[in-house]
Design an enzyme around this catalytic site. Structure first.
Site, mmCIF file in Angstrom:
data_model
loop_
_atom_site.group_PDB
_atom_site.id
_atom_site.type_symbol
_atom_site.label_atom_id
_atom_site.label_comp_id
_atom_site.label_asym_id
_atom_site.label_seq_id
_atom_site.Cartn_x
_atom_site.Cartn_y
_atom_site.Cartn_z
ATOM 1 N N GLY A 1 0.811 -1.215 0.000
ATOM 2 C CA GLY A 1 0.000 0.000 0.000
ATOM 3 C C GLY A 1 0.843 1.263 0.000
ATOM 4 O O GLY A 1 1.761 1.437 -0.791
ATOM 5 N N GLY A 2 0.516 2.162 0.928
ATOM 6 C CA GLY A 2 1.231 3.435 1.020
ATOM 7 C C GLY A 2 2.712 3.246 1.259
ATOM 8 O O GLY A 2 3.534 4.097 0.889
ATOM 9 N N GLY B 1 18.053 9.536 -34.405
ATOM 10 C CA GLY B 1 17.510 10.261 -33.259
ATOM 11 C C GLY B 1 18.282 9.954 -31.994
ATOM 12 O O GLY B 1 18.420 10.812 -31.110
ATOM 13 N N ALA B 2 18.800 8.735 -31.913
ATOM 14 C CA ALA B 2 19.520 8.353 -30.699
ATOM 15 C C ALA B 2 20.803 9.178 -30.539
ATOM 16 O O ALA B 2 21.237 9.464 -29.420
ATOM 17 C CB ALA B 2 19.829 6.863 -30.720
HETATM 18 C C1 HXC Z 1 -2.775 -3.088 10.831
HETATM 19 C C2 HXC Z 1 -1.265 -4.707 10.275
HETATM 20 C C3 HXC Z 1 -1.170 -4.196 8.970
HETATM 21 C C4 HXC Z 1 -1.952 -3.052 8.658
HETATM 22 C C5 HXC Z 1 0.144 -5.889 9.128
HETATM 23 N N1 HXC Z 1 -0.445 -5.754 10.333
HETATM 24 N N2 HXC Z 1 -0.300 -4.951 8.278
HETATM 25 N N3 HXC Z 1 -2.076 -4.151 11.192
HETATM 26 N N4 HXC Z 1 -2.735 -2.528 9.614
HETATM 27 N N5 HXC Z 1 -1.921 -2.493 7.460
HETATM 28 C C6 HXC Z 1 -0.223 -6.561 11.520
HETATM 29 C C7 HXC Z 1 -0.763 -7.967 11.397
HETATM 30 O O1 HXC Z 1 -2.119 -7.992 11.771
HETATM 31 C C8 HXC Z 1 0.109 -8.705 12.401
HETATM 32 O O2 HXC Z 1 -0.372 -8.430 13.693
HETATM 33 C C9 HXC Z 1 1.435 -8.015 12.274
HETATM 34 O O3 HXC Z 1 1.173 -6.746 11.667
HETATM 35 C C10 HXC Z 1 2.414 -8.745 11.375
HETATM 36 O O4 HXC Z 1 1.743 -9.052 10.160
HETATM 37 P P1 HXC Z 1 1.702 -10.525 9.544
HETATM 38 O O5 HXC Z 1 0.593 -10.543 8.568
HETATM 39 O O6 HXC Z 1 1.689 -11.541 10.648
HETATM 40 O O7 HXC Z 1 3.107 -10.586 8.820
HETATM 41 P P2 HXC Z 1 3.481 -11.243 7.420
HETATM 42 O O8 HXC Z 1 2.893 -12.612 7.336
HETATM 43 O O9 HXC Z 1 4.950 -11.107 7.315
HETATM 44 O O10 HXC Z 1 2.753 -10.353 6.306
HETATM 45 C C11 HXC Z 1 3.102 -8.992 6.163
HETATM 46 C C12 HXC Z 1 2.138 -8.300 5.197
HETATM 47 C C13 HXC Z 1 0.671 -8.555 5.625
HETATM 48 C C14 HXC Z 1 2.346 -8.846 3.771
HETATM 49 C C15 HXC Z 1 2.484 -6.808 5.173
HETATM 50 O O11 HXC Z 1 0.555 -8.244 7.030
HETATM 51 C C16 HXC Z 1 -0.328 -7.752 4.891
HETATM 52 O O12 HXC Z 1 -0.721 -8.085 3.771
HETATM 53 N N6 HXC Z 1 -0.776 -6.650 5.510
HETATM 54 C C17 HXC Z 1 -1.809 -5.815 4.952
HETATM 55 C C18 HXC Z 1 -1.299 -5.033 3.796
HETATM 56 C C19 HXC Z 1 -2.279 -4.014 3.320
HETATM 57 O O13 HXC Z 1 -3.213 -4.349 2.563
HETATM 58 N N7 HXC Z 1 -2.142 -2.800 3.868
HETATM 59 C C20 HXC Z 1 -3.068 -1.686 3.678
HETATM 60 C C21 HXC Z 1 -2.673 -1.029 2.425
HETATM 61 S S1 HXC Z 1 -3.649 0.343 2.046
HETATM 62 P P3 HXC Z 1 -0.244 -9.482 14.894
HETATM 63 O O14 HXC Z 1 -1.002 -8.846 16.021
HETATM 64 O O15 HXC Z 1 -0.831 -10.749 14.410
HETATM 65 O O16 HXC Z 1 1.218 -9.583 15.165
HETATM 66 C C22 HXC Z 1 -2.631 1.627 2.210
HETATM 67 C C23 HXC Z 1 -3.252 2.885 1.741
HETATM 68 C C24 HXC Z 1 -2.274 3.957 1.399
HETATM 69 O O17 HXC Z 1 -1.565 1.542 2.651
HETATM 70 C C25 HXC Z 1 -2.574 4.688 0.141
HETATM 71 C C26 HXC Z 1 -1.702 4.322 -1.001
HETATM 72 C C27 HXC Z 1 -1.807 5.159 -2.212
#
Ligand code: HXC
Length: 517
Positions: free
Chosen positions: A172-173, A407-408
């Site tokens: 994401g961000g 051109g290159a």
């Molecule tokens: C809250 C989060 C989190 C998030 C991870 N965690 N991402 N909590 N918000 N975005 C927490 C998990 O719940 C977990 O908590 C701990 O962090 C570790 O994550 P795991 O999943 O156990 O780790 P891993 O298996 O290594 O996977 C990492 C990961 C996955 C690939 C990053 O966590 C994931 O897919 N996260 C979500 C990604 C996402 O969609 N983010 C939002 C994007 S939107 P616990 O308590 O179990 O330890 C965004 C908008 C911005 O960012 C705008 C952009 C233009």
């Protein structure tokens, strides 16, 4: 005697310990088990010893609107400033042990504070990213906080160098902010960058793909071009950042630091006189030229695994940082294609933003022909490089090593788009087309009507070669400032850089140009 002061000191100690403990021992162990260092260990390796001054260790998190609402001191990111080789730098290091390094409001405010200070004092920003993106529990507070960071990334762009290092699964961000910055480092096997992870891909597109294939270091360094550097582990990655830092000025008002590598400016290399093969369709490795001319043969290549038909990177000449853009005849004959054009275009713009003189080493047979490239937008992408070189006002020197076709030739920092000094080796060939294409086109009828078309084609190609396969016609017209002995290239470049040191160019009055993105 137990005083009020003592109690406060003890409270401070406790709070600091809590902040340092972050997500706890178990989570730190999990981080190590994944082959990753912790956020603090990383800063320790990145910065000069004992130089780190931390801010906001006691800032408390938002707690979120849903879930367990636990608040962490420091909120999952360590921020502050320190030095690298004695030069000031602002840093943030995300802590995956605290809610996956996700970005909440307090976390973002900490990052914004150091970004604001960095821009104010004119020092680079290095971000060590290890984050799951916007913290879901904080809703719009987390989401909007990314906007605050993006805004600052853009405001700081071209003012202070911004370096991002991806050291974990970033989504994401957490990937968009790095992509605005100047350089992205990734660590092999432990870092990933994707807008959405494999699970979301599966849900939306029903495709099975691993994190590595979707957004691993190798993919981004070779295919997408998002990563400029990939390193095997955290330690080597942090060292590489320090190395890059040594080539860069602290801000757009300064020049890069001079580093004397005790390499004589007058050093010659007679082997260069014999480097170019007699047959101009044969290849050679442009790295030989690059290493030969630079101080101490030290070259830091950027985007080394992406669009390898063009080489971009930093070196030093007479102690001064230069940005090199060189065609690579050993890969796709050094042709300019979509990826090569956008890779080099962005590099040129970085150098121009930060007062780094540009040197082009030219051996280019043209733009890559064919439907794939045309449909992919070779006109649009090629225009990026053309625009970037044309608008650059830093000292610009071009050396035509061999081919400079069509051109290159113009795009690769030619005199016509205002390079300051254009040298050519005696092996230079400056022409509108290569001999075969040109002869086939302008003698089409003569060849078709000949009893032996092959023989006529060869004869016409030979005539064409004699006329254009040398730099002398261009030198007579003044487009080439001098035809030099290859062995003397280094000394000519250093002397010319000294001459260009005080170069000033005034541009037209405008808000900003409109580079074809
Ligand atoms: C809250 C989060 C989190 C998030 C991870 N965690 N991402 N909590 N918000 N975005 C927490 C998990 O719940 C977990 O908590 C701990 O962090 C570790 O994550 P795991 O999943 O156990 O780790 P891993 O298996 O290594 O996977 C990492 C990961 C996955 C690939 C990053 O966590 C994931 O897919 N996260 C979500 C990604 C996402 O969609 N983010 C939002 C994007 S939107 P616990 O308590 O179990 O330890 C965004 C908008 C911005 O960012 C705008 C952009 C233009």
């Amino acid at each position: 005697m137990y005083t009020h002061n003592q109690a406060t000191l003890e409270t401070l100690e406790q709070l600091r310990a809590e902040s340092i403990a972050a997500g706890g021992k178990e989570k730190k162990e999990a981080q190590h088990n994944r082959g990753k260092l912790t956020a603090r260990e990383r800063l320790h390796l990145l910065l000069d010893e004992n130089s780190f001054e931390e801010f906001d260790a006691l800032k408390i998190g938002h707690g979120g609107n849903i879930g367990d609402k636990k608040k962490y001191l420091g909120d999952g990111v360590i921020t502050g400033h320190g030095t690298i080789d004695g030069r000031e730098v602002f840093v943030f290091s995300q802590d995956f042990t605290v809610i996956g390094g996700s970005l909440g409001e307090a976390h973002a405010q900490k990052i914004c504070k150091v970004m604001d200070l960095a821009t104010k004092v004119g020092a680079p920003i290095i971000g060590l990213n290890d984050s799951g993106g916007a913290r879901i529990q904080e809703g719009v507070d987390g989401l909007g906080s990314y906007g605050e960071i993006f805004h600052r990334n853009v405001r700081a762009s071209g003012v202070v160098p911004q370096i991002s290092c991806i050291m974990g699964p970033c989504a994401g961000g957490a990937v968009y902010s790095p992509s605005i910055t100047d350089f992205v480092f990734m660590v092999e096997d432990s870092s990933y960058m994707f807008v959405t992870g494999p699970n979301v891909v599966k849900t939306v597109t029903h495709q099975d793909i691993t994190a590595e294939d979707l957004g691993g270091a190798q993919m981004h360094a070779e295919k997408s071009g998002v990563a400029h550097f990939k390193m095997p582990n955290d330690v080597l990655c942090l060292r590489k950042i320090r190395q890059l830092f040594s080539y860069l000025p602290s801000n757009n008002q300064q020049k890069a630091p001079i580093l004397d590598l005790s390499d004589s400016p007058k050093r010659t290399d007679p082997a260069l006189d014999y480097l170019i093969p007699a047959n101009s369709t044969e290849s050679y490795d442009m790295n030989v030229v690059i290493h030969s001319i630079l101080d101490g043969a030290e070259f830091m290549e950027v985007h080394a695994s992406f669009a390898r038909n063009i080489i971009c990177g930093f070196g030093r000449l007479g102690g001064q940082t230069v940005g090199l853009v060189a065609n690579q005849p050993a890969v796709l004959a050094g042709v300019l294609d979509n990826d090569a054009s956008s890779k080099a275009g962005r590099f040129v713009r970085f150098c121009d933003s930060f007062n780094i003189p540009l040197i082009s080493l030219v051996d280019v047979p043209g733009f890559m022909p064919g439907p794939d490239q045309e449909h992919g937008g070779i006109i649009r992408h090629g225009a990026k490089l053309l625009y970037a070189f044309t608008e650059a006002t830093v000292p610009r020197i071009s050396v035509i090593i061999r081919k400079a076709y069509g051109g290159a030739y113009l795009v690769m920092n030619s005199k016509h788009i205002r390079c300051d000094v254009n040298y050519a080796w005696p092996t230079a060939e400056i022409a509108v087309l290569g001999p075969k294409g040109a002869a086939e086109l302008i003698y089409r009828r003569e060849i078709a009507q000949a009893a032996d078309p092959e023989q006529v084609l060869n004869q016409k190609m030979e005539e064409y070669r004699e006329a254009f396969s040398n730099p002398f016609l261009a030198a007579q017209r003044g487009y080439i400032d001098d035809v030099i002995f290859p062995r003397d290239t280094r000394s000519h470049l250093i002397r010319t850089l000294q001459m260009l040191d005080s170069k000033r160019v005034d541009g037209p009055n405008r808000k900003h140009g409109n580079i074809p993105l």
